[in-house]
Design an enzyme around this catalytic site. Structure first.
Site, PDB file in Angstrom:
ATOM      1  N   GLU A 112       0.872  -1.365  -0.154  1.00 33.15           N
ATOM      2  CA  GLU A 112      -0.057   0.172  -0.050  1.00 33.15           C
ATOM      3  C   GLU A 112       0.936   1.373   0.086  1.00 33.15           C
ATOM      4  O   GLU A 112       1.968   1.216   0.824  1.00 33.15           O
ATOM      5  CB  GLU A 112      -0.803   0.107   1.250  1.00 33.15           C
ATOM      6  CG  GLU A 112      -1.850   1.066   1.312  1.00 33.15           C
ATOM      7  CD  GLU A 112      -2.716   1.625   0.398  1.00 33.15           C
ATOM      8  OE1 GLU A 112      -2.514   2.801  -0.311  1.00 33.15           O
ATOM      9  OE2 GLU A 112      -3.273   0.479  -0.170  1.00 33.15           O
ATOM     10  N   ILE A 113       0.328   2.212  -0.933  1.00 33.88           N
ATOM     11  CA  ILE A 113       1.535   3.397  -1.030  1.00 33.88           C
ATOM     12  C   ILE A 113       1.007   4.429  -0.061  1.00 33.88           C
ATOM     13  O   ILE A 113       1.803   5.370   0.288  1.00 33.88           O
ATOM     14  CB  ILE A 113       1.323   3.902  -2.648  1.00 33.88           C
ATOM     15  CG1 ILE A 113       2.473   4.854  -2.834  1.00 33.88           C
ATOM     16  CG2 ILE A 113       0.029   4.554  -2.667  1.00 33.88           C
ATOM     17  CD1 ILE A 113       2.696   5.252  -4.405  1.00 33.88           C
ATOM     18  N   ASP A 171      -7.228   2.408  -8.538  1.00 35.24           N
ATOM     19  CA  ASP A 171      -7.747   3.839  -8.908  1.00 35.24           C
ATOM     20  C   ASP A 171      -7.758   3.743 -10.439  1.00 35.24           C
ATOM     21  O   ASP A 171      -7.040   3.422 -11.217  1.00 35.24           O
ATOM     22  CB  ASP A 171      -6.430   4.804  -8.665  1.00 35.24           C
ATOM     23  CG  ASP A 171      -6.834   6.287  -9.078  1.00 35.24           C
ATOM     24  OD1 ASP A 171      -7.803   6.444  -9.623  1.00 35.24           O
ATOM     25  OD2 ASP A 171      -5.888   7.145  -8.449  1.00 35.24           O
ATOM     26  N   GLU A 247     -12.973  -3.651   1.880  1.00 32.94           N
ATOM     27  CA  GLU A 247     -13.837  -2.414   2.615  1.00 32.94           C
ATOM     28  C   GLU A 247     -14.284  -1.903   1.170  1.00 32.94           C
ATOM     29  O   GLU A 247     -15.585  -1.433   1.278  1.00 32.94           O
ATOM     30  CB  GLU A 247     -13.188  -1.669   3.182  1.00 32.94           C
ATOM     31  CG  GLU A 247     -12.427  -2.151   4.436  1.00 32.94           C
ATOM     32  CD  GLU A 247     -11.447  -3.222   4.651  1.00 32.94           C
ATOM     33  OE1 GLU A 247     -11.185  -3.958   5.617  1.00 32.94           O
ATOM     34  OE2 GLU A 247     -10.913  -3.447   3.475  1.00 32.94           O
TER      35      GLU A 247
END
Length: 272
Positions: A112-113, A171, A247
């Site tokens: 995760e960035i 994204d 989620e």
């Protein structure tokens, strides 16, 4: 993030760290009531997405052999086990937690960035490990690190190391000039094919149909990937976990949105 939210998150993390240290000292007398609570997302607020081309301050190994996995997976520190499942852009960690129950002996990594989201998942895993310390599924096989898979994936994984890769609700980068920042491109697929073993599977899911079409087209056009049919998807337990455990996926379901799934098998390299 506001100063008030930041101070609350810091206080929360300090409180939990103190509780963890206390629980270690009092381990023989520990009771179910002393088990740590899961972290609260409201103390880890961040933008929905992050620019992968920004000059983030990231730590990454020179090569896969230089990666110290024992720090992330202490229970496996003295073994030869390696990460075999990767969740790229893991968000808040829901998929990893679901997969941990299905693959309790397989090392699973989330990349995760975003800083705050990574910290949330770190704290979530710590809490789960302590809460389920004596259970069969103790979450020692899942971990998260902050990293940019679009730049440094081969620094972490050997050739053919992974058996499964997941790309869940990435994204969409709607503007055409931003399409180069999408996580599925021809160039990146070659890197994914490098770290994915033959017969390994690349999973994708999104609620944006245009992005789904884009990902399918690029994977269809790549010589090292072959699409798996709907019957295979229907019978694959990971598809079911992916569909309902993230989620973002749960948010889509609450809003009665659509989810588009496509899975591809890593085929053998063509004979030279």
């Amino acid at each position: 993030m506001s100063t008030d939210s930041e101070s609350k998150r810091r206080a929360y993390r300090e409180e939990k760290e103190g509780a963890r240290k206390k629980s270690v000292k009092l381990a023989p007398e520990a009771t179910p009531e002393s088990k740590p609570d899961l972290p609260r997302k409201r103390y880890y607020r961040q933008r929905a997405h992050s620019n992968p081309f920004s000059d983030h301050s990231l730590d990454y190994p020179r090569n896969p052999d230089a990666m110290e996995w024992g720090k992330l997976y202490p229970e496996y520190a003295n073994t030869d086990k390696k990460v075999e499942i990767a969740d790229i852009g893991c968000g808040y960690g829901g998929l990893m937690i679901g997969l941990a129950k299905e693959y309790p002996q397989t090392m699973i990594l989330g990349m995760e960035i975003r800083v705050q989201v990574t910290q949330y998942v770190e704290d979530r895993i710590i809490a789960l490990r302590e809460k389920h310390e004596k259970d069969e599924v103790n979450y020692q096989n899942i971990a998260v690190l902050r990293g940019n898979a679009m730049k440094f994936l081969p620094n972490f994984f050997h050739r053919g190391q992974l058996k499964k890769m997941f790309f869940c609700f990435p994204d969409p980068h709607f503007k055409q000039r931003k399409h180069k920042a999408r996580i599925i491109t021809t160039t990146l697929l070659s890197e994914y094919a490098y770290v994915l073993r033959e017969e390994g599977v690349l999973y994708t899911i999104t609620d944006v149909e245009d992005l789904h079409i884009w990902m399918v087209k690029h994977l269809d056009d790549h010589p090292l990937f072959e699409r798996l049919d709907k019957e295979w998807e229907k019978n694959d337990k990971c598809v079911s976990i992916m569909y309902g455990s993230t989620e973002e996926g749960q948010k889509v379901a609450r809003n009665k949105g659509s989810k588009f799934v496509a899975c591809f098998r890593r085929v053998a390299n063509p004979e030279e």
